[in-house]
Design a protein around this motif. Structure first.
Motif, mmCIF file in Angstrom:
data_model
loop_
_atom_site.group_PDB
_atom_site.id
_atom_site.type_symbol
_atom_site.label_atom_id
_atom_site.label_comp_id
_atom_site.label_asym_id
_atom_site.label_seq_id
_atom_site.Cartn_x
_atom_site.Cartn_y
_atom_site.Cartn_z
ATOM 1 N N GLN A 166 0.827 -1.206 0.000
ATOM 2 C CA GLN A 166 0.000 0.000 0.000
ATOM 3 C C GLN A 166 0.861 1.256 0.000
ATOM 4 O O GLN A 166 1.882 1.322 0.691
ATOM 5 N N MET A 167 0.440 2.237 -0.795
ATOM 6 C CA MET A 167 1.025 3.580 -0.764
ATOM 7 C C MET A 167 -0.097 4.554 -0.410
ATOM 8 O O MET A 167 -1.204 4.439 -0.940
ATOM 9 N N THR A 168 0.191 5.511 0.441
ATOM 10 C CA THR A 168 -0.850 6.412 0.942
ATOM 11 C C THR A 168 -0.343 7.846 0.985
ATOM 12 O O THR A 168 0.802 8.111 1.369
ATOM 13 N N ILE A 169 -1.209 8.753 0.603
ATOM 14 C CA ILE A 169 -0.993 10.189 0.775
ATOM 15 C C ILE A 169 -2.151 10.723 1.611
ATOM 16 O O ILE A 169 -3.321 10.498 1.288
ATOM 17 N N LEU A 170 -1.848 11.413 2.706
ATOM 18 C CA LEU A 170 -2.869 11.919 3.618
ATOM 19 C C LEU A 170 -3.224 13.364 3.291
ATOM 20 O O LEU A 170 -2.334 14.195 3.041
ATOM 21 N N LYS A 181 -3.514 14.691 -4.566
ATOM 22 C CA LYS A 181 -3.751 13.762 -5.668
ATOM 23 C C LYS A 181 -2.557 13.713 -6.608
ATOM 24 O O LYS A 181 -2.207 12.638 -7.126
ATOM 25 N N GLN A 182 -1.913 14.862 -6.823
ATOM 26 C CA GLN A 182 -0.733 14.876 -7.673
ATOM 27 C C GLN A 182 0.388 14.036 -7.058
ATOM 28 O O GLN A 182 1.106 13.310 -7.748
ATOM 29 N N ALA A 183 0.502 14.098 -5.728
ATOM 30 C CA ALA A 183 1.547 13.338 -5.036
ATOM 31 C C ALA A 183 1.321 11.832 -5.179
ATOM 32 O O ALA A 183 2.252 11.077 -5.453
ATOM 33 N N ILE A 184 0.068 11.375 -5.005
ATOM 34 C CA ILE A 184 -0.199 9.934 -5.128
ATOM 35 C C ILE A 184 -0.058 9.492 -6.583
ATOM 36 O O ILE A 184 0.400 8.374 -6.869
ATOM 37 N N TRP A 185 -0.395 10.405 -7.525
ATOM 38 C CA TRP A 185 -0.235 10.090 -8.947
ATOM 39 C C TRP A 185 1.244 9.895 -9.283
ATOM 40 O O TRP A 185 1.613 8.934 -9.959
ATOM 41 N N ASP A 186 2.088 10.780 -8.760
ATOM 42 C CA ASP A 186 3.525 10.672 -9.012
ATOM 43 C C ASP A 186 4.090 9.385 -8.392
ATOM 44 O O ASP A 186 4.935 8.708 -9.002
ATOM 45 N N MET A 187 3.632 9.046 -7.188
ATOM 46 C CA MET A 187 4.087 7.813 -6.542
ATOM 47 C C MET A 187 3.674 6.593 -7.348
ATOM 48 O O MET A 187 4.447 5.635 -7.515
ATOM 49 N N GLY A 188 2.452 6.616 -7.853
ATOM 50 C CA GLY A 188 1.958 5.494 -8.647
ATOM 51 C C GLY A 188 2.769 5.286 -9.913
ATOM 52 O O GLY A 188 3.110 4.147 -10.270
ATOM 53 N N ARG A 189 3.081 6.387 -10.617
ATOM 54 C CA ARG A 189 3.878 6.298 -11.836
ATOM 55 C C ARG A 189 5.275 5.757 -11.528
ATOM 56 O O ARG A 189 5.797 4.897 -12.245
ATOM 57 N N VAL A 200 9.138 2.599 -3.134
ATOM 58 C CA VAL A 200 8.499 3.908 -3.189
ATOM 59 C C VAL A 200 7.709 4.168 -1.903
ATOM 60 O O VAL A 200 7.753 5.260 -1.331
ATOM 61 N N ALA A 201 6.992 3.149 -1.436
ATOM 62 C CA ALA A 201 6.216 3.289 -0.203
ATOM 63 C C ALA A 201 7.124 3.596 0.980
ATOM 64 O O ALA A 201 6.814 4.457 1.818
ATOM 65 N N ARG A 202 8.261 2.904 1.031
ATOM 66 C CA ARG A 202 9.182 3.110 2.146
ATOM 67 C C ARG A 202 9.708 4.550 2.165
ATOM 68 O O ARG A 202 9.931 5.124 3.230
ATOM 69 N N GLU A 203 9.881 5.129 0.996
ATOM 70 C CA GLU A 203 10.456 6.472 0.906
ATOM 71 C C GLU A 203 9.415 7.580 1.034
ATOM 72 O O GLU A 203 9.664 8.613 1.648
ATOM 73 N N LYS A 204 8.198 7.365 0.503
ATOM 74 C CA LYS A 204 7.272 8.489 0.365
ATOM 75 C C LYS A 204 5.880 8.270 0.971
ATOM 76 O O LYS A 204 5.127 9.237 1.155
ATOM 77 N N SER A 205 5.494 7.031 1.249
ATOM 78 C CA SER A 205 4.143 6.782 1.756
ATOM 79 C C SER A 205 3.957 7.378 3.145
ATOM 80 O O SER A 205 4.916 7.535 3.913
ATOM 81 N N GLN A 206 2.709 7.685 3.499
ATOM 82 C CA GLN A 206 2.414 8.371 4.758
ATOM 83 C C GLN A 206 1.491 7.562 5.665
ATOM 84 O O GLN A 206 0.797 8.113 6.514
ATOM 85 N N PHE A 251 -5.583 9.521 -0.229
ATOM 86 C CA PHE A 251 -5.545 8.712 -1.440
ATOM 87 C C PHE A 251 -4.644 7.496 -1.210
ATOM 88 O O PHE A 251 -3.626 7.581 -0.521
ATOM 89 N N HIS A 252 -5.009 6.385 -1.861
ATOM 90 C CA HIS A 252 -4.258 5.144 -1.679
ATOM 91 C C HIS A 252 -4.131 4.407 -3.001
ATOM 92 O O HIS A 252 -5.010 4.494 -3.866
ATOM 93 N N ILE A 253 -3.037 3.679 -3.119
ATOM 94 C CA ILE A 253 -2.854 2.712 -4.196
ATOM 95 C C ILE A 253 -2.415 1.414 -3.536
ATOM 96 O O ILE A 253 -1.504 1.415 -2.701
ATOM 97 N N VAL A 254 -3.052 0.319 -3.898
ATOM 98 C CA VAL A 254 -2.707 -0.969 -3.291
ATOM 99 C C VAL A 254 -2.423 -2.001 -4.375
ATOM 100 O O VAL A 254 -2.851 -1.841 -5.528
ATOM 101 N N ARG A 255 -1.701 -3.037 -3.984
ATOM 102 C CA ARG A 255 -1.496 -4.212 -4.839
ATOM 103 C C ARG A 255 -1.677 -5.436 -3.946
ATOM 104 O O ARG A 255 -0.884 -5.652 -3.017
ATOM 105 N N VAL A 256 -2.709 -6.212 -4.205
ATOM 106 C CA VAL A 256 -3.011 -7.384 -3.387
ATOM 107 C C VAL A 256 -2.099 -8.525 -3.810
ATOM 108 O O VAL A 256 -2.086 -8.937 -4.976
#
Length: 320
Positions: A166-170, A181-189, A200-206, A251-256
Motif C-alpha cells: 500500500q502507498m498512501t498520501i494523507l 492527488k498529484q503526489a499519489i499520482w507521481d508515486m503510482g507512476r 516507493v512506499a518506504r520512501e514516500k508513503s504516509q 488517497f491510496h494505491i494498493v497491490r493485493v
C-alpha cells in the motif's frame, strides 16, 4: 517456618500500598494484605512439600538419620548453586560485593540473605522433584492430533483474508486535495515504471506501514477502518496495482499479493500447533497427578487449610 518466612513480606506489602494516592479503608487494606499473605503462604507450603517429597524419593523408608543426611547433602548442593547463580545477581542489583553489606541491604527490603537462600533451596529441590516425575516431552501421536482437529474444528476456522502492498498520501499533509492527488499520482507512476512499489512506499508513503514498504500481512476482511480500502482489497485482481482509491483520510494505491476465502485451515498447516497444545495438556495433567500424589503422602497443618488441598487446621494453641 513457612509462615515465618511469609509474614516477613507484610512490610513489603504495606510499602507498596502506601505508594498509592487513593485512600483505601483500613478494613479493605487488611483484607488485601491477608489475601496476599495467604497466596505467599500457599506457595511456600507447596515448595516445602515438593522438597520433602524429593527427599523421601531419595531415601525411601530408611531411618531418620539417613533422611537428615540426605537433606543436608542436597541442601549443601543447592546452597552452592545459590552462591554461584543467585548471589552474583543480587550483588549486581544492590551494587555491593561484601555479603554482610548485601544482607544489610536485603534487610532494608524486609528480607535477608538467609531468607533468600531458604527460598532458593526449597524451589530448587522442588523443581528437581517435578523434573524427576514429569515427562517434559510426552509423545503425541498423529491419531491424537487428528482427534483434536476434528473435535475443535471451530478453532481452526479462518475468515476471508488478504495481504497487500500500500502507498498512501494523507490530506492532512497537503494544503489542497489537488496537491495530494498529484503526489499519489507521481508515486503510482514511479512504482509502476520502476517496478518496486515497496521501495516507493518506504520512501514516500504516509501510512503506519510505510517503514515496512507498505506491506500489510494477513488481515481479515471487514477489519479495516476504511470501508473503501476494505472493499477494494477484497475485490480487485491479484498482483496488479489498483486505481487511486479515495477515502476520508486521503488517497491510496494498493497491490493485493494474496487472498484466501473463509474456510477451515488444513490440518497439515496447524498440526505443529496442535501437537504443542496436546503436549502442554499432557504435561499439565501429569503435574496435577504428581501434586495429588504429593498431597497424599506429605501431611500439612496450616493456618489456612482451605488454601492447601488435604491440609489440616493448626491446633488452636499454635494458631493463636
Amino acid at each position: 517456618s513457612a509462615a515465618s518466612d511469609v509474614y516477613k513480606r507484610q512490610a513489603k506489602i504495606n510499602a507498596v500500598l502506601s505508594k498509592t494516592n487513593q485512600k483505601i479503608p483500613e478494613k479493605e487494606l487488611q483484607h488485601a494484605r491477608m489475601n496476599l499473605v495467604r497466596g505467599f503462604l500457599a506457595q511456600a507450603i507447596q515448595n516445602k512439600m515438593m522438597r520433602e517429597s524429593f527427599l523421601i524419593d531419595q531415601v525411601g523408608t530408611e531411618a531418620a538419620d539417613k533422611h537428615q543426611e540426605a537433606d543436608a547433602k542436597l541442601t549443601t548442593r543447592a546452597r552452592q548453586m545459590f552462591f554461584e547463580s543467585e548471589v552474583p545477581e543480587l550483588r549486581k542489583q544492590y551494587k555491593v560485593h561484601d555479603l554482610t553489606k548485601l544482607d544489610k541491604e536485603l534487610r532494608k527490603k524486609n528480607s535477608s540473605l538467609a531468607a533468600r537462600q531458604r527460598d532458593f533451596v526449597d524451589q530448587m529441590l522442588g523443581h528437581l522433584y517435578i523434573l524427576s516425575k514429569v515427562n517434559r516431552e510426552p509423545n503425541v501421536s498423529i491419531a491424537e492430533i487428528a482427534e483434536y482437529y476434528e473435535s475443535n474444528s471451530a478453532e481452526f476456522q479462518r475468515p476471508t483474508r488478504a495481504r497487500w502492498e500500500q502507498m498512501t498520501i494523507l490530506f492532512s499533509k497537503f494544503e489542497s486535495r489537488e496537491a495530494a492527488k498529484q503526489a499519489i499520482w507521481d508515486m503510482g507512476r514511479e512504482a509502476f515504471f520502476g517496478g518496486n512499489m515497496q521501495a516507493v512506499a518506504r520512501e514516500k508513503s504516509q501510512e503506519p506501514f510505510a517503514n515496512n514498504g507498505g506491506l500489510h500481512d494477513w488481515t481479515a476482511k471487514g477489519s479495516l477502518a476504511s470501508e473503501k480500502l476494505d472493499e477494494q482489497i477484497f475485490s480487485i485482481p491479484l498482483n496488479a496495482m489498483s486505481e487511486i482509491i479515495e477515502d476520508e483520510q486521503g488517497f491510496h494505491i494498493v497491490r493485493v499479493l494474496d487472498r484466501e476465502e473463509a474456510g477451515l485451515t488444513p490440518r497439515a498447516d496447524v498440526q505443529d500447533e496442535i501437537r504443542a497444545k496436546i503436549r502442554e495438556q499432557k504435561i499439565a495433567k501429569s503435574q496435577q497427578k504428581v501434586m495429588q500424589q504429593m498431597q497424599a503422602r506429605i501431611p500439612v497443618w496450616s493456618l489456612f487449610p482451605d488454601d492447601t488441598p488435604g491440609a489440616q487446621p493448626l491446633p488452636p494453641s499454635i494458631a493463636r
